[in-house]
Motif scaffolding. Structure first.
Motif, PDB file in Angstrom:
ATOM      1  N   GLU A 167     -10.442   0.854   5.685  1.00  0.00           N
ATOM      2  CA  GLU A 167     -10.035   1.506   6.938  1.00  0.00           C
ATOM      3  C   GLU A 167      -9.412   0.554   7.954  1.00  0.00           C
ATOM      4  OE1 GLU A 167     -10.047   4.719   6.863  1.00  0.00           O
ATOM      5  OE2 GLU A 167     -11.110   4.658   4.955  1.00  0.00           O
ATOM      6  N   LYS A 168      -9.227  -0.703   7.593  1.00  0.00           N
ATOM      7  CA  LYS A 168      -8.591  -1.644   8.530  1.00  0.00           C
ATOM      8  C   LYS A 168      -7.092  -1.652   8.269  1.00  0.00           C
ATOM      9  CE  LYS A 168     -12.678  -4.433   9.362  1.00  0.00           C
ATOM     10  NZ  LYS A 168     -13.280  -5.783   9.356  1.00  0.00           N
ATOM     11  N   GLU A 169      -6.319  -1.188   9.246  1.00  0.00           N
ATOM     12  CA  GLU A 169      -4.912  -0.903   9.039  1.00  0.00           C
ATOM     13  C   GLU A 169      -4.011  -2.136   9.115  1.00  0.00           C
ATOM     14  OE1 GLU A 169      -3.626   2.304  11.496  1.00  0.00           O
ATOM     15  OE2 GLU A 169      -5.302   3.614  10.941  1.00  0.00           O
ATOM     16  N   ASP A 170      -4.593  -3.338   9.307  1.00  0.00           N
ATOM     17  CA  ASP A 170      -3.771  -4.541   9.379  1.00  0.00           C
ATOM     18  C   ASP A 170      -3.771  -5.317   8.069  1.00  0.00           C
ATOM     19  OD1 ASP A 170      -6.435  -5.289   9.578  1.00  0.00           O
ATOM     20  OD2 ASP A 170      -6.044  -6.950  10.959  1.00  0.00           O
ATOM     21  N   THR A 171      -4.272  -4.720   6.969  1.00  0.00           N
ATOM     22  CA  THR A 171      -4.375  -5.432   5.703  1.00  0.00           C
ATOM     23  C   THR A 171      -3.328  -4.961   4.695  1.00  0.00           C
ATOM     24  OG1 THR A 171      -5.900  -3.911   4.577  1.00  0.00           O
ATOM     25  CG2 THR A 171      -6.871  -5.561   6.061  1.00  0.00           C
ATOM     26  N   ASP A 172      -3.093  -5.824   3.705  1.00  0.00           N
ATOM     27  CA  ASP A 172      -2.133  -5.470   2.665  1.00  0.00           C
ATOM     28  C   ASP A 172      -2.630  -4.316   1.803  1.00  0.00           C
ATOM     29  OD1 ASP A 172      -4.118  -7.029   1.454  1.00  0.00           O
ATOM     30  OD2 ASP A 172      -2.731  -8.458   0.548  1.00  0.00           O
ATOM     31  N   VAL A 173      -3.934  -4.254   1.542  1.00  0.00           N
ATOM     32  CA  VAL A 173      -4.463  -3.160   0.717  1.00  0.00           C
ATOM     33  C   VAL A 173      -4.272  -1.820   1.414  1.00  0.00           C
ATOM     34  CG1 VAL A 173      -6.543  -2.183  -0.323  1.00  0.00           C
ATOM     35  CG2 VAL A 173      -6.087  -4.636  -0.520  1.00  0.00           C
ATOM     36  N   TRP A 174      -4.523  -1.779   2.735  1.00  0.00           N
ATOM     37  CA  TRP A 174      -4.311  -0.528   3.474  1.00  0.00           C
ATOM     38  C   TRP A 174      -2.836  -0.123   3.419  1.00  0.00           C
ATOM     39  CZ3 TRP A 174      -1.290   1.526   7.209  1.00  0.00           C
ATOM     40  CH2 TRP A 174      -1.682   2.746   7.767  1.00  0.00           C
ATOM     41  N   ALA A 175      -1.959  -1.087   3.627  1.00  0.00           N
ATOM     42  CA  ALA A 175      -0.527  -0.786   3.609  1.00  0.00           C
ATOM     43  C   ALA A 175      -0.112  -0.172   2.274  1.00  0.00           C
ATOM     44  CB  ALA A 175       0.278  -2.054   3.887  1.00  0.00           C
ATOM     45  N   LEU A 176      -0.547  -0.777   1.180  1.00  0.00           N
ATOM     46  CA  LEU A 176      -0.176  -0.275  -0.140  1.00  0.00           C
ATOM     47  C   LEU A 176      -0.793   1.084  -0.417  1.00  0.00           C
ATOM     48  CD1 LEU A 176      -0.576  -3.655  -2.023  1.00  0.00           C
ATOM     49  CD2 LEU A 176       1.588  -2.468  -1.589  1.00  0.00           C
ATOM     50  N   ASP A 177      -2.038   1.270  -0.015  1.00  0.00           N
ATOM     51  CA  ASP A 177      -2.699   2.561  -0.212  1.00  0.00           C
ATOM     52  C   ASP A 177      -2.013   3.678   0.569  1.00  0.00           C
ATOM     53  OD1 ASP A 177      -4.556   1.484  -1.912  1.00  0.00           O
ATOM     54  OD2 ASP A 177      -6.160   1.356  -0.420  1.00  0.00           O
ATOM     55  N   ASN A 178      -1.290   3.309   1.632  1.00  0.00           N
ATOM     56  CA  ASN A 178      -0.617   4.300   2.470  1.00  0.00           C
ATOM     57  C   ASN A 178       0.898   4.287   2.279  1.00  0.00           C
ATOM     58  OD1 ASN A 178      -2.683   5.639   4.526  1.00  0.00           O
ATOM     59  ND2 ASN A 178      -3.348   3.542   4.128  1.00  0.00           N
ATOM     60  N   ASN A 179       1.335   3.761   1.133  1.00  0.00           N
ATOM     61  CA  ASN A 179       2.728   3.820   0.691  1.00  0.00           C
ATOM     62  C   ASN A 179       3.683   2.984   1.542  1.00  0.00           C
ATOM     63  OD1 ASN A 179       4.286   4.757  -1.465  1.00  0.00           O
ATOM     64  ND2 ASN A 179       5.167   6.414  -0.246  1.00  0.00           N
ATOM     65  N   TYR A 180       3.165   1.862   2.070  1.00  0.00           N
ATOM     66  CA  TYR A 180       4.000   0.865   2.734  1.00  0.00           C
ATOM     67  C   TYR A 180       4.133  -0.364   1.838  1.00  0.00           C
ATOM     68  CZ  TYR A 180       3.444   3.242   7.288  1.00  0.00           C
ATOM     69  OH  TYR A 180       3.455   4.149   8.322  1.00  0.00           O
ATOM     70  N   ILE A 181       5.234  -1.067   1.967  1.00  0.00           N
ATOM     71  CA  ILE A 181       5.371  -2.397   1.381  1.00  0.00           C
ATOM     72  C   ILE A 181       4.622  -3.380   2.271  1.00  0.00           C
ATOM     73  CG2 ILE A 181       7.005  -4.259   0.870  1.00  0.00           C
ATOM     74  CD1 ILE A 181       9.061  -2.048   0.237  1.00  0.00           C
ATOM     75  N   SER A 182       3.832  -4.250   1.667  1.00  0.00           N
ATOM     76  CA  SER A 182       3.094  -5.255   2.444  1.00  0.00           C
ATOM     77  C   SER A 182       3.767  -6.615   2.328  1.00  0.00           C
ATOM     78  CB  SER A 182       1.640  -5.351   1.964  1.00  0.00           C
ATOM     79  OG  SER A 182       1.577  -5.858   0.650  1.00  0.00           O
ATOM     80  N   VAL A 183       3.830  -7.330   3.459  1.00  0.00           N
ATOM     81  CA  VAL A 183       4.356  -8.689   3.494  1.00  0.00           C
ATOM     82  C   VAL A 183       3.301  -9.576   4.151  1.00  0.00           C
ATOM     83  CG1 VAL A 183       6.177 -10.216   4.344  1.00  0.00           C
ATOM     84  CG2 VAL A 183       6.737  -7.863   3.676  1.00  0.00           C
ATOM     85  N   VAL A 184       2.775 -10.531   3.395  1.00  0.00           N
ATOM     86  CA  VAL A 184       1.740 -11.433   3.894  1.00  0.00           C
ATOM     87  C   VAL A 184       2.245 -12.871   3.807  1.00  0.00           C
ATOM     88  CG1 VAL A 184      -0.610 -12.297   3.570  1.00  0.00           C
ATOM     89  CG2 VAL A 184      -0.105  -9.880   3.166  1.00  0.00           C
ATOM     90  N   PRO A 185       2.294 -13.596   4.931  1.00  0.00           N
ATOM     91  CA  PRO A 185       2.656 -15.015   4.882  1.00  0.00           C
ATOM     92  C   PRO A 185       1.472 -15.831   4.362  1.00  0.00           C
ATOM     93  CG  PRO A 185       2.206 -14.352   7.140  1.00  0.00           C
ATOM     94  CD  PRO A 185       2.084 -13.112   6.307  1.00  0.00           C
ATOM     95  N   CYS A 186       1.708 -16.631   3.331  1.00  0.00           N
ATOM     96  CA  CYS A 186       0.642 -17.411   2.690  1.00  0.00           C
ATOM     97  C   CYS A 186       0.909 -18.905   2.837  1.00  0.00           C
ATOM     98  CB  CYS A 186       0.554 -17.070   1.209  1.00  0.00           C
ATOM     99  SG  CYS A 186       0.180 -15.344   0.872  1.00  0.00           S
ATOM    100  N   GLN A 187      -0.173 -19.689   2.986  1.00  0.00           N
ATOM    101  CA  GLN A 187      -0.047 -21.134   3.101  1.00  0.00           C
ATOM    102  C   GLN A 187      -0.855 -21.812   2.010  1.00  0.00           C
ATOM    103  OE1 GLN A 187      -1.602 -22.157   6.944  1.00  0.00           O
ATOM    104  NE2 GLN A 187      -3.714 -21.731   6.389  1.00  0.00           N
TER     105      GLN A 187
END
Length: 255
Positions: free
Chosen positions: A218-238
């Motif tokens: 239920e946290k809408e700022d995560t990549d899993v939420w984005a994908l579950d709701n049919n958005y493409i997720s972009v996460v900057p990784c270091q």
């Protein structure tokens, strides 16, 4: 002058995903391919140190300089930078398109993202692309416009030094994608179990299975939420894994 784009992956140089990525990148710049000669999924950031690496010129794609490598995805980036390209530096490294999601904790196991992070270590902007569909004949058509747009935006605006973008795309359905969300990696893990089985020769072996457990529901700022709701997720990784708050705490210990 067209940008120089290095393409690699972890599913192997003959996969449908890398063919789609190569064809998309050809509309943007000059493409060089250095990719594994066999599937390398789940290899993480492994490199080859105990045996020779083999590199062969191939003729799989049209209008592309291309090589298949016996090593891992990280090996491919190292070989491309230090041997194939020599004094030329890519403007961008793109890895994928992976057959299957690399969201959340999967980024640590992913050969796709390890290739991108290896590029980031070398100071080269990089993006790993994954489609949430493990099928060999997965349909990438809905992803192509977004992959092109994200790539062009990265070339135009630049990616911060030492950062690789982890881009995950929902599988194709009857519903159109809702767009792109820049977000954080979800707090999740794989909860494994190991099935004991017996082969036809009576010898026991173990087969890993398990379930994906998301602690950020239920946290809408995560990549899993984005994908579950049919958005493409972009996460900057270091690649710097230092936890600086813990570093400050540990510095007070009497060691």
């Amino acid at each position: 002058m067209k940008p120089l784009i290095l393409v690699t992956n972890d599913d192997g140089i003959t996969s449908k995903g890398i063919r789609t990525l190569v064809e998309t990148m050809q509309t943007i710049g000059e493409v060089i391919v250095v990719a594994p000669n066999s599937p390398q999924s789940g290899m993480g950031h492994a490199i080859t140190i105990g045996e020779p690496l083999r590199l062969y010129s191939t003729h799989i794609f049209e209008g592309v300089t291309e090589y298949e490598c016996s090593g891992t995805p990280a090996d491919c980036v190292k070989l491309a930078k230090n041997y194939v390209l020599q004094d030329r530096k890519p403007d961008l490294v793109v890895s994928g398109i992976n057959h299957g999601s690399n969201s959340s904790i999967s980024v640590l196991y992913s050969g796709t993202m390890s290739a991108a992070i290896e590029a980031a270590i070398e100071g080269i902007p990089a993006i790993g692309f994954s489609l949430c569909d493990f099928r060999e004949d997965a349909d990438f058509s809905h992803a192509i416009p977004y992959i092109k747009s994200i790539t062009e935006s990265a070339l135009k605006n630049g990616i911060p030094n030492g950062i690789a973008l982890n881009v995950n795309i929902p599988e194709k359905t009857s519903l159109p994608l809702k767009g792109v969300k820049v977000c954080r990696q979800a707090h999740a893990k794989w909860q494994e179990k190991f099935d004991y089985r017996v082969d036809p020769n009576g010898r026991g072996y173990l087969w890993m299975a398990g379930n994906f457990v998301n602690f950020d529901t239920e946290k809408e700022d995560t990549d899993v939420w984005a994908l579950d709701n049919n958005y493409i997720s972009v996460v900057p990784c270091q690649y710097d894994l230092t936890e600086y708050k813990a570093l400050e705490q540990l510095s007070t210990w009497d060691l």
